[in-house]
Design an enzyme around this catalytic site. Structure first.
Site, PDB file in Angstrom:
ATOM      1  N   GLU A  17       0.842  -1.215   0.000  1.00  0.00           N
ATOM      2  CA  GLU A  17       0.000   0.000   0.000  1.00  0.00           C
ATOM      3  C   GLU A  17       0.870   1.256   0.000  1.00  0.00           C
ATOM      4  OE1 GLU A  17      -3.787   0.104   1.921  1.00  0.00           O
ATOM      5  OE2 GLU A  17      -3.091   1.710   3.230  1.00  0.00           O
ATOM      6  N   LYS A 168     -22.445  -5.298   4.173  1.00  0.00           N
ATOM      7  CA  LYS A 168     -21.560  -4.652   3.180  1.00  0.00           C
ATOM      8  C   LYS A 168     -21.126  -5.672   2.124  1.00  0.00           C
ATOM      9  CE  LYS A 168     -17.502  -2.900   4.720  1.00  0.00           C
ATOM     10  NZ  LYS A 168     -16.596  -1.931   5.386  1.00  0.00           N
TER      11      LYS A 168
HETATM   12  P1  FAD Z   1     -18.119   1.298   7.482  1.00  0.00           P
HETATM   13  O1  FAD Z   1     -18.098  -0.005   6.804  1.00  0.00           O
HETATM   14  O2  FAD Z   1     -19.204   2.256   7.142  1.00  0.00           O
HETATM   15  O3  FAD Z   1     -18.104   1.024   9.054  1.00  0.00           O
HETATM   16  C1  FAD Z   1     -17.898   2.103   9.968  1.00  0.00           C
HETATM   17  C2  FAD Z   1     -18.670   1.842  11.247  1.00  0.00           C
HETATM   18  O4  FAD Z   1     -20.074   1.928  10.988  1.00  0.00           O
HETATM   19  C3  FAD Z   1     -18.438   0.463  11.847  1.00  0.00           C
HETATM   20  O5  FAD Z   1     -18.490   0.608  13.252  1.00  0.00           O
HETATM   21  C4  FAD Z   1     -19.628  -0.348  11.349  1.00  0.00           C
HETATM   22  O6  FAD Z   1     -19.947  -1.427  12.214  1.00  0.00           O
HETATM   23  C5  FAD Z   1     -20.724   0.730  11.385  1.00  0.00           C
HETATM   24  N1  FAD Z   1     -21.809   0.508  10.430  1.00  0.00           N
HETATM   25  C6  FAD Z   1     -21.707   0.086   9.147  1.00  0.00           C
HETATM   26  N2  FAD Z   1     -22.911   0.051   8.573  1.00  0.00           N
HETATM   27  C7  FAD Z   1     -23.803   0.456   9.509  1.00  0.00           C
HETATM   28  C8  FAD Z   1     -25.207   0.642   9.546  1.00  0.00           C
HETATM   29  N3  FAD Z   1     -25.966   0.376   8.480  1.00  0.00           N
HETATM   30  N4  FAD Z   1     -25.779   1.101  10.688  1.00  0.00           N
HETATM   31  C9  FAD Z   1     -25.039   1.383  11.797  1.00  0.00           C
HETATM   32  N5  FAD Z   1     -23.696   1.206  11.822  1.00  0.00           N
HETATM   33  C10 FAD Z   1     -23.095   0.763  10.697  1.00  0.00           C
HETATM   34  N6  FAD Z   1      -9.521   6.104   5.396  1.00  0.00           N
HETATM   35  C11 FAD Z   1      -9.293   7.074   4.460  1.00  0.00           C
HETATM   36  O7  FAD Z   1      -9.652   8.257   4.691  1.00  0.00           O
HETATM   37  N7  FAD Z   1      -8.671   6.783   3.263  1.00  0.00           N
HETATM   38  C12 FAD Z   1      -8.270   5.527   2.950  1.00  0.00           C
HETATM   39  O8  FAD Z   1      -7.734   5.305   1.872  1.00  0.00           O
HETATM   40  C13 FAD Z   1      -8.488   4.482   3.909  1.00  0.00           C
HETATM   41  N8  FAD Z   1      -8.131   3.204   3.647  1.00  0.00           N
HETATM   42  C14 FAD Z   1      -8.391   2.202   4.556  1.00  0.00           C
HETATM   43  C15 FAD Z   1      -8.069   0.876   4.257  1.00  0.00           C
HETATM   44  C16 FAD Z   1      -8.300  -0.145   5.183  1.00  0.00           C
HETATM   45  C17 FAD Z   1      -7.943  -1.558   4.838  1.00  0.00           C
HETATM   46  C18 FAD Z   1      -8.877   0.162   6.440  1.00  0.00           C
HETATM   47  C19 FAD Z   1      -9.108  -0.916   7.460  1.00  0.00           C
HETATM   48  C20 FAD Z   1      -9.234   1.473   6.747  1.00  0.00           C
HETATM   49  C21 FAD Z   1      -8.998   2.508   5.810  1.00  0.00           C
HETATM   50  N9  FAD Z   1      -9.359   3.835   6.072  1.00  0.00           N
HETATM   51  C22 FAD Z   1      -9.132   4.826   5.139  1.00  0.00           C
HETATM   52  C23 FAD Z   1      -9.975   4.187   7.354  1.00  0.00           C
HETATM   53  C24 FAD Z   1     -11.527   4.041   7.306  1.00  0.00           C
HETATM   54  O9  FAD Z   1     -12.054   5.013   6.437  1.00  0.00           O
HETATM   55  C25 FAD Z   1     -12.032   4.224   8.732  1.00  0.00           C
HETATM   56  O10 FAD Z   1     -11.652   3.139   9.527  1.00  0.00           O
HETATM   57  C26 FAD Z   1     -13.525   4.523   8.895  1.00  0.00           C
HETATM   58  O11 FAD Z   1     -13.748   4.918  10.248  1.00  0.00           O
HETATM   59  C27 FAD Z   1     -14.465   3.367   8.606  1.00  0.00           C
HETATM   60  O12 FAD Z   1     -14.490   3.070   7.284  1.00  0.00           O
HETATM   61  P2  FAD Z   1     -15.293   1.747   6.754  1.00  0.00           P
HETATM   62  O13 FAD Z   1     -15.238   1.819   5.294  1.00  0.00           O
HETATM   63  O14 FAD Z   1     -14.784   0.558   7.449  1.00  0.00           O
HETATM   64  O15 FAD Z   1     -16.767   2.123   7.284  1.00  0.00           O
END
Ligand code: FAD
Length: 292
Positions: A17, A168
């Site tokens: 990455e 998801k």
């Molecule tokens: P989600 O999948 O939306 O989950 C976030 C939270 O919401 C979780 O607690 C989940 O349980 C909860 N949730 C999901 N759906 C619902 C629902 N329907 N109702 C209620 N709660 C729900 N950040 C950046 O800014 N840029 C990047 O390039 C980046 N790359 C990343 C790559 C990886 C592999 C990882 C692990 C993280 C990365 N992040 C990045 C950080 C990420 O954006 C954060 O961790 C963010 O807080 C959550 O993103 P997510 O896509 O996991 O969110």
């Protein structure tokens, strides 16, 4: 090439990455570092997306560069929470126009000043909404998502976190990359639970080589990861000696990767953070294992 096709092949492999520059003046040095990593011929490279999207053009340029010059499949990260729908749709079209086939669909972190804000008029609340829009865009993307072996910091409990993860995946995530972790048992335990919950897509463990003591606190604050005593001892012993710390951190990450391979994981993603020397050394440590 689609990442899901690589992940369905059980040959052991490694990906790296990189992150985009924050300013235009840093673009050339980041481009150079990413090209050095691409020359190692990893199975793919992911390029992160700056929070808020201000550097999204760089993400795309680096992805294109890696793919076109080095023929290394690239994975463009995209976040949604700080964006409106129009902007996200433009970004999706730009990714498609650039010929990038793989997108990591993320929510993004909620900026600190908005944590207590009324969210009712936000265009996006969770990554699943972005996954759905990528599917509806008509582009034939391979979509990845993030997952958290130690629970996402905002989740009340692991059960609800895994339930949302399942939704998801059902919406169209074809693979999941994990948050960093420093104790492989946490990953094995998570894998057991998500498989039980019916999440059957490939899981790509994300390994962060900690190569200087300053990184430790930042990594823990960002990820909430548990630091095993074995790792703490290493930082205590070598943290003040940069060369020794780097060597020990790379050895620790290598050890984690070998253990993952030995326990049935075929593909590992390394958070190489624009450091070609670190990526190169990890790959060299695994040369016979990977046949490279
Ligand atoms: P989600 O999948 O939306 O989950 C976030 C939270 O919401 C979780 O607690 C989940 O349980 C909860 N949730 C999901 N759906 C619902 C629902 N329907 N109702 C209620 N709660 C729900 N950040 C950046 O800014 N840029 C990047 O390039 C980046 N790359 C990343 C790559 C990886 C592999 C990882 C692990 C993280 C990365 N992040 C990045 C950080 C990420 O954006 C954060 O961790 C963010 O807080 C959550 O993103 P997510 O896509 O996991 O969110």
């Amino acid at each position: 090439m689609k990442i899901i096709d690589l992940l369905n092949d059980e040959t052991l492999s490694l990906s790296f990455e990189v992150f985009p520059p924050k300013t235009e003046s840093a673009f050339d040095s980041v481009k150079e570092a990413t090209e050095e990593i691409a020359k190692l011929r990893p199975s793919f490279m992911s390029v992160t997306y700056g929070a808020g999207g201000g550097t999204s053009q760089y993400t795309l340029n680096i992805c294109k560069n890696i793919k076109e010059l080095y023929n290394v499949p690239s994975l463009a990260h995209l976040t949604c929470v700080s964006s409106n729908r129009e902007t996200v749709h433009e970004k999706i079209k730009a990714i498609q126009a650039a010929g990038i086939e793989n997108v990591m669909a993320l929510r993004g972190d909620i900026p600190a000043h908005l944590l207590d804000a009324d969210r009712s008029d936000w265009a996006y609340h969770h990554a699943i909404e972005l996954v759905r829009e990528l599917k509806e865009s008509g582009a034939d993307f391979c979509i990845g998502g993030a997952c958290y072996p130690e629970i996402h910091p905002e989740s009340p409990d692991q059960k609800s976190d895994i339930q949302h993860l399942k939704e998801k995946v059902d919406a169209g995530c074809e693979f999941l990359t994990t948050q960093m972790f420093f104790d492989n048992n946490l990953l094995y335990n998570f894998l057991y639970k998500i498989r039980q919950a019916g999440i059957l897509v490939p899981i790509v463990p994300g390994i962060m080589p900690i190569t200087n003591a300053n990184q430790v606190e930042r990594a823990i604050t960002l990820s909430g990861s548990f630091m095993p005593q074995r790792f703490k001892s290493l930082v205590d012993k070598f943290g003040n000696d940069p060369d020794a710390m780097k060597q020990a951190g790379i050895a620790y990450a290598t050890d984690q990767i070998i253990d993952l391979y030995a326990n049935g994981i075929s593909h590992v993603h390394v958070y190489s953070m624009n450091k070609p020397d670190v990526a190169r050394q990890i790959q060299a440590n695994l040369s016979d294992i990977l046949g490279k």
